[in-house]
Enzyme design. Structure first.
Site, PDB file in Angstrom:
ATOM      1  N   CYS A   1      16.732  -4.071  -2.771  1.00  0.00           N
ATOM      2  CA  CYS A   1      15.870  -3.453  -2.080  1.00  0.00           C
ATOM      3  C   CYS A   1      14.743  -3.552  -3.043  1.00  0.00           C
ATOM      4  O   CYS A   1      14.683  -3.204  -4.034  1.00  0.00           O
ATOM      5  CB  CYS A   1      16.633  -1.944  -1.935  1.00  0.00           C
ATOM      6  SG  CYS A   1      15.056  -0.677  -1.308  1.00  0.00           S
ATOM      7  N   ASN A   2      13.822  -3.941  -2.389  1.00  0.00           N
ATOM      8  CA  ASN A   2      12.328  -3.985  -3.247  1.00  0.00           C
ATOM      9  C   ASN A   2      11.922  -2.611  -3.674  1.00  0.00           C
ATOM     10  O   ASN A   2      11.435  -2.386  -4.740  1.00  0.00           O
ATOM     11  CB  ASN A   2      11.277  -4.797  -2.530  1.00  0.00           C
ATOM     12  CG  ASN A   2      11.576  -6.071  -2.176  1.00  0.00           C
ATOM     13  OD1 ASN A   2      11.080  -7.016  -2.932  1.00  0.00           O
ATOM     14  ND2 ASN A   2      12.504  -6.430  -1.304  1.00  0.00           N
ATOM     15  N   THR A   3      12.077  -1.886  -2.851  1.00  0.00           N
ATOM     16  CA  THR A   3      11.474  -0.239  -3.065  1.00  0.00           C
ATOM     17  C   THR A   3      12.354   0.392  -4.253  1.00  0.00           C
ATOM     18  O   THR A   3      11.720   0.998  -5.240  1.00  0.00           O
ATOM     19  CB  THR A   3      11.609   0.555  -1.755  1.00  0.00           C
ATOM     20  OG1 THR A   3      11.085  -0.305  -0.575  1.00  0.00           O
ATOM     21  CG2 THR A   3      10.886   1.896  -1.894  1.00  0.00           C
TER      22      THR A   3
ATOM     23  N   CYS B   1      10.245  -6.834   1.486  1.00  0.00           N
ATOM     24  CA  CYS B   1      11.122  -5.996   1.691  1.00  0.00           C
ATOM     25  C   CYS B   1      12.491  -6.618   2.477  1.00  0.00           C
ATOM     26  O   CYS B   1      12.277  -7.590   3.312  1.00  0.00           O
ATOM     27  CB  CYS B   1      10.766  -4.988   2.790  1.00  0.00           C
ATOM     28  SG  CYS B   1      11.689  -3.829   3.574  1.00  0.00           S
TER      29      CYS B   1
HETATM   30  N1  DGL Z   1      14.882  -2.730   2.212  1.00  0.00           N
HETATM   31  C1  DGL Z   1      14.143  -1.780   1.414  1.00  0.00           C
HETATM   32  C2  DGL Z   1      13.206  -2.774   0.629  1.00  0.00           C
HETATM   33  O1  DGL Z   1      13.691  -3.753   0.258  1.00  0.00           O
HETATM   34  C3  DGL Z   1      13.667  -0.679   1.876  1.00  0.00           C
HETATM   35  C4  DGL Z   1      13.335  -0.262   3.066  1.00  0.00           C
HETATM   36  C5  DGL Z   1      13.374   1.162   3.417  1.00  0.00           C
HETATM   37  O2  DGL Z   1      14.200   1.931   3.372  1.00  0.00           O
HETATM   38  O3  DGL Z   1      12.028   1.651   3.433  1.00  0.00           O
HETATM   39  O4  DGL Z   1      12.321  -2.453   0.309  1.00  0.00           O
END
Ligand code: DGL
Length: 256
Positions: free
Chosen positions: A66-68, A177
């Site tokens: 997850c990038n976030t 994301c």
């Molecule tokens: N899949 C996630 C990312 O890579 C986060 C998506 C989310 O929950 O807002 O950022």
């Protein structure tokens, strides 16, 4: 591995290709999905409770798929759990900046990722000489969470984001994301050869292989694949089977 939801399954797909002989555990924090608009301190708290849970399941390497969560919590997780190795991710700004011919690249990610310090530093380091467009698509995460990756409405939503970037001359689109690679077939159709789509999953999987090798972890004869969600397990099962069609795994509900 963990993510706010099913998005990290795009990384899972790549990791299972590289490490088919290991026991793998996936945690989807669907009760709190989306992470994208939550403040960093909340994401750190959510991520550390998941890391604790995964460590209790005997995980020794944790991929923050997850990038976030990587942007908000990676350094914090490494400090809090020093006995475990964490693999994180960030948008592929550097490869996009070195590949562009038009001098225009785009990064698609959540607000949390784009507003984070990590992205600010990367942008400063690698994208100073080029034009960088950043977009956070408002409904893509929710669409992928529902498994809605192929409806006409999703196609329109993807086109509304991609078409203006193409019109502006963007020729490299970095998916920042982990939910977005499930929309890559639609993005490709719209781009029609005018832009390259950068999905970092394979690079993250290769980095995971290096980390696993450095820790000298032994493979497992059973090679189990176990999935947990903090949300609705039957919905998670349905959507995961759609996103990963050939999946033969155990789905477990975790009450976390
Ligand atoms: N899949 C996630 C990312 O890579 C986060 C998506 C989310 O929950 O807002 O950022």
């Amino acid at each position: 591995m963990f993510d706010s939801g099913v998005g990290g399954l795009s990384v899972w797909r790549a990791v299972t290709r590289e490490l088919p002989d290991y026991d793998l555990v996936y945690f989807a924090d669907q009760k709190y999905c989306p992470y994208g608009s939550r403040p960093p301190q909340e994401i750190r708290a959510l991520s550390s409770r998941i890391a604790k849970f995964l460590i209790e399941q005997n995980c020794r390497v944790i991929v923050v798929a997850c990038n976030t969560a990587s942007a908000a919590a990676l350094y914090f997780l490494r400090e809090t759990f020093p006995d475990v190795s964490f693999v994180g991710m960030e948008p592929a700004v550097k490869p996009a900046a070195s590949a562009t011919r038009s001098g225009k690249i785009a990064v698609l990610a959540t607000r949390g990722t784009l507003d984070g310090e990590l992205f600010g530093n990367t942008r400063e380091e690698f994208a100073r000489e080029i034009q960088l467009f950043t977009v956070y698509p408002t409904d893509w995460v929710e669409r992928v969470e529902r498994g809605d990756i192929d409806s006409p409405e999703t196609f329109s939503s993807v086109r509304a984001v991609i078409q203006p970037l193409l019109d502006a001359g963007v020729d490299e689109i970095a998916l920042g994301c982990t939910h977005y690679p499930f929309l890559a077939p639609l993005i490709e159709k719209i781009a029609d050869g005018r832009a390259t789509i950068l999905d970092p999953s394979d690079a993250v999987a290769k980095q995971t292989v290096r980390v696993v090798a450095a820790r000298d972890l032994s493979s497992s004869r059973s090679a189990t694949q176990t999935f947990y969600t903090s949300g609705d397990v039957s919905e998670f099962t349905r959507v995961s089977r759609k996103l990963l069609p050939a999946q033969d795994a155990q789905f477990n509900f975790s009450p976390l």
